[in-house]
Design a protein around this motif. Structure first.
Motif, PDB file in Angstrom:
ATOM      1  N   ILE A  45      88.443  40.863 -83.987  1.00 28.15           N
ATOM      2  CA  ILE A  45      88.275  39.354 -84.194  1.00 28.15           C
ATOM      3  C   ILE A  45      89.091  38.635 -84.875  1.00 28.15           C
ATOM      4  N   THR A  46      89.745  37.730 -84.608  1.00 29.32           N
ATOM      5  CA  THR A  46      90.927  37.228 -85.670  1.00 29.32           C
ATOM      6  C   THR A  46      90.430  35.522 -85.951  1.00 29.32           C
ATOM      7  N   ASN A  48      92.465  38.948 -74.576  1.00 30.10           N
ATOM      8  CA  ASN A  48      92.245  38.098 -75.577  1.00 30.10           C
ATOM      9  C   ASN A  48      91.684  36.669 -75.090  1.00 30.10           C
ATOM     10  N   GLY A  81      88.491  44.574 -87.171  1.00 25.66           N
ATOM     11  CA  GLY A  81      88.357  45.312 -86.146  1.00 25.66           C
ATOM     12  C   GLY A  81      87.651  46.623 -86.221  1.00 25.66           C
ATOM     13  N   GLY A 124      88.043  46.826 -80.564  1.00 26.81           N
ATOM     14  CA  GLY A 124      87.858  45.457 -80.701  1.00 26.81           C
ATOM     15  C   GLY A 124      88.273  44.811 -81.986  1.00 26.81           C
ATOM     16  N   SER A 126      91.957  39.476 -89.729  1.00 29.30           N
ATOM     17  CA  SER A 126      91.114  40.072 -88.449  1.00 29.30           C
ATOM     18  C   SER A 126      90.560  41.107 -89.096  1.00 29.30           C
ATOM     19  N   THR A 165      89.831  34.301 -82.317  1.00 33.22           N
ATOM     20  CA  THR A 165      90.066  35.050 -81.100  1.00 33.22           C
ATOM     21  C   THR A 165      89.525  36.110 -81.312  1.00 33.22           C
ATOM     22  N   GLY A 166      88.973  36.428 -79.947  1.00 36.23           N
ATOM     23  CA  GLY A 166      88.431  38.104 -79.553  1.00 36.23           C
ATOM     24  C   GLY A 166      89.262  38.659 -78.930  1.00 36.23           C
ATOM     25  N   TYR A 213      90.004  42.764 -76.977  1.00 35.85           N
ATOM     26  CA  TYR A 213      89.365  44.174 -76.772  1.00 35.85           C
ATOM     27  C   TYR A 213      90.732  44.891 -76.056  1.00 35.85           C
TER      28      TYR A 213
END
Length: 657
Positions: free
Chosen positions: A411-412, A650, A432, A409, A430, A387-388, A390
């Motif tokens: 990213i998971t 997301n 970030g 931001g 994640s 998952t991205g 912001y």
């Protein structure tokens, strides 16, 4: 040594300043009370001497440091002889006043002990200021220098006398010198040093007494370098070594004071004027000064200086000294800015612990969405997901903190194993990066985050329960603080580490009414953000140190979810939405502890107050592209809070094996 008297007594006023540009700032203090000498004297000496108007040791009209700090916070501070709370007098020493001072001038010891006798229990939200020692230095420096003069005279005038005659002559000379210099005894250099260190020790005892009576905020200002004043340089031209002696006495007093401050309780706001004074003299043009050696006033003492007795009309705004040692109005202003910036800095530093909460929410949302997708999939086995996200967060300005905007931001990535229709579990990590831009003296900081969590979900019929728990490492980079010192902008920077802990539990129920399902849910979560202690790296007079701070949130949530099912061009779609009310049972204003890197003493000051409750919403759609590959996109927002709002998106993919 009369010049030395003026140098030490007047220099006590050097640190005064004005900060009218910042006046009216919300105050964490209910009032201000000052103890000191000419640095802080707001008119007591002029009233005592019967002056027709209030006069101070500066380019009159002008305010002292403590008066300008009071004005900055919209606090009243008037002379005690006029019924106010400014007990400072020109010529006052901690233990011993300047030679020749009026007999009715109270020492700092008398000021503080008299005040405590009348006020044995102090208001913890009152701001107190303590500054002394210069006049003790003058007295003992005069005594030591006079002893040398008396010894030289005695050696010359007792030649050929008998022992008895020499003793009588020496006694007469000593008495005459003492009377001329306004002192009661002659001292050796060692005795003078001992007495000066004793004055610093006594000041510490007074500060300790204020703390024991309940004072939580005490500004303690050390001495500037008395030996670097114009008057001291004149003395040096007449008596070699006198300026160096005054510098040594200043350092002795400050080192004794500094060592003792380390033993006192939190509640000391230290101000390193010795270092700041040196920085100004080393580079005066950077701070707007054109003259550091000539007094702005033509009068012998700035106590009698007015706009009619100036060397030129602009001198109060660009000369350092009003007389041989006292500050001009603009010098007062510069030092006030340093004091005020120091008080503000820990308040704004409280915002460091707020930003990671948005990252935690985004991380938990990414996991939660994967778990909800599991409920619409009948497949068991292993899945991986990514998952991205912001988030743009806005924090409104408050009484003690400026507004801020955060771009975050995240990213998971994770794995999810569905054991059967009822149970699945997994783990996610994640990474970030966030940048916070602020409008106060704290201008910017960046946060790098690595979070790891484990999670599980249990489904029985239409009921589901999910649980998450995780830990994260934080790195705060490029913490930038900037503030004005006269026309100059002083910048300080630092880095810090930290960590996070979070755990959450959610339970919900779906009313089975396909193709649209609706159901309530409740949740609880615990979040903790810790910012480790850190210090600014410049090493200058205003560089600060900040103790570790911890922000905890205990969240309760209730809301409603909806999800649907449809097919578009052969792709199965599941639109979803939710709205929730969230309450933080641990939302409270936190104190942050700060101090200087170059001087001992720390104080705790209230900072940011988080929202107690707010609303959250989410809307999005999940798409099953193939039997194994699916994805989703969602918007999430936080609104209706008093201080903080955010908007985020997301986008995620997952693949089943």
């Amino acid at each position: 040594m009369i010049r030395t008297l003026l140098a030490a007594s007047a220099l006590a006023g050097f640190m005064a300043l004005s900060s009218a540009a910042w006046a009216g700032t919300a105050s964490p203090f209910v009032g201000e009370t000052a103890f000191g000498d000419s640095l802080s004297d707001g008119g007591n000496l002029s009233i005592l001497e019967g002056a027709p108007t209030i006069m101070r040791f500066t380019t009159n009209p002008g305010l002292t440091t403590v008066e300008n700090v009071a004005a900055f916070y919209s606090l009243a501070l008037t002379p005690s002889l006029a019924g106010g709370t400014n007990y400072a007098y020109g010529y006052a020493g901690v233990v011993t006043n300047s030679p020749g001072s009026p007999a009715s001038v109270p020492t700092l010891t008398a000021q503080v002990t008299g005040y405590l006798a009348a006020n044995p229990k102090l208001n913890s939200n009152e701001l107190y200021t303590v500054l002394g020692g210069a006049n003790d230095i003058f007295y003992h420096a005069t005594s030591a220098a006079a002893a040398g003069v008396a010894a030289q005279l005695a050696a010359s005038l007792t030649v050929g006398q008998s022992a008895a005659q020499a003793a009588a002559t020496t006694a007469s000379i000593d008495a005459l010198v003492e009377k001329t210099e306004g002192i009661t005894t002659l001292e050796t250099a060692a005795q003078a040093s001992t007495a000066i260190a004793g004055a610093a020790t006594q000041e510490l005892a007074l500060i300790n007494g204020l703390q024991k009576a309940g004072a939580h905020y005490i500004i303690v200002i050390n001495l500037p370098n008395i030996g670097a004043t114009p008057e001291a340089k004149v003395d040096e031209a007449q008596v070699a070594g006198s300026a160096a002696a005054l510098t040594g006495y200043s350092q002795l007093f400050n080192s004794t004071l500094n060592a003792g401050l380390a033993t006192l309780k939190v509640g000391i706001i230290p101000v390193n004027t010795y270092a700041l004074f040196g920085e100004i003299l080393a580079n005066p043009t950077a701070y707007g000064f054109v003259n550091t050696t000539v007094p702005a006033c033509t009068t012998a003492s700035s106590l009698n200086c007015t706009s009619q007795t100036l060397v030129n009309a602009t001198a109060p705004s660009n000369y350092v000294f009003a007389d041989g040692v006292h500050p001009t109005t603009v010098t007062h202003a510069l030092f006030a800015q340093a004091v005020e910036s120091e008080i503000i800095a820990p308040q704004e530093a409280s915002l460091l612990a707020e930003q990671p909460l948005a990252t935690l929410d985004s991380h938990r949302s990414a996991i939660g969405e994967q778990l909800l997708q599991d409920q619409t999939s009948g497949a068991t086995g292993l899945r991986v997901f990514a998952t991205g996200g912001y988030v743009h967060q806005h924090t409104a300005g408050q009484a003690y903190t400026a507004s801020a905007r955060d771009d975050d931001g995240l990213i998971t990535g994770g794995v999810d194993y569905r054991l059967n229709a009822a149970l699945n579990f997994g783990a996610a990590i994640s990474g970030g990066a966030a940048t916070e831009d602020l409008t106060g003296q704290l201008r910017r900081f960046k946060t790098d985050t690595v979070l790891g969590s484990i999670f599980a979900q249990y489904v029985v019929g239409q009921t589901y329960v999910t649980a998450t728990a995780g830990y994260g490492a934080l790195q705060f980079r490029d913490i930038q603080r900037a503030f004005k010192l006269g026309p100059a902008t002083r910048g300080e920077s630092a880095d810090a580490d930290g960590n996070t802990v979070q755990a959450g539990l959610t339970a919900g129920y779906w009313f089975d009414a396909k193709p649209l399902q609706v159901g309530p849910f409740v949740g609880a979560a615990y979040e903790r953000v810790r910012v480790d202690g850190y210090h600014e790296t410049s090493g200058d007079s205003t560089a600060m140190t900040f103790a570790a701070q911890t922000r905890e949130a205990l969240l309760a949530q209730i809301g409603l979810r909806a999800r649907g099912s449809t097919v578009l061009d052969g792709v199965a779609l599941h639109p979803f939405a939710e709205i929730a009310y969230t309450y933080d049972a641990d939302a409270r204003q936190r104190d942050v502890v700060g101090g200087l890197t170059t001087m001992n003493g720390q104080f705790a000051i209230p900072g940011f107050t988080p929202d107690r409750d707010w609303a959250e919403a989410q809307i999005g759609v999940e798409a099953a592209f193939t039997p194994r590959l699916s994805g989703y996109a969602a918007y999430q927002g936080r609104f209706a809070g008093a201080s903080s709002t955010y908007d985020g998106v997301n986008i995620g993919l997952r693949y089943g094996f």
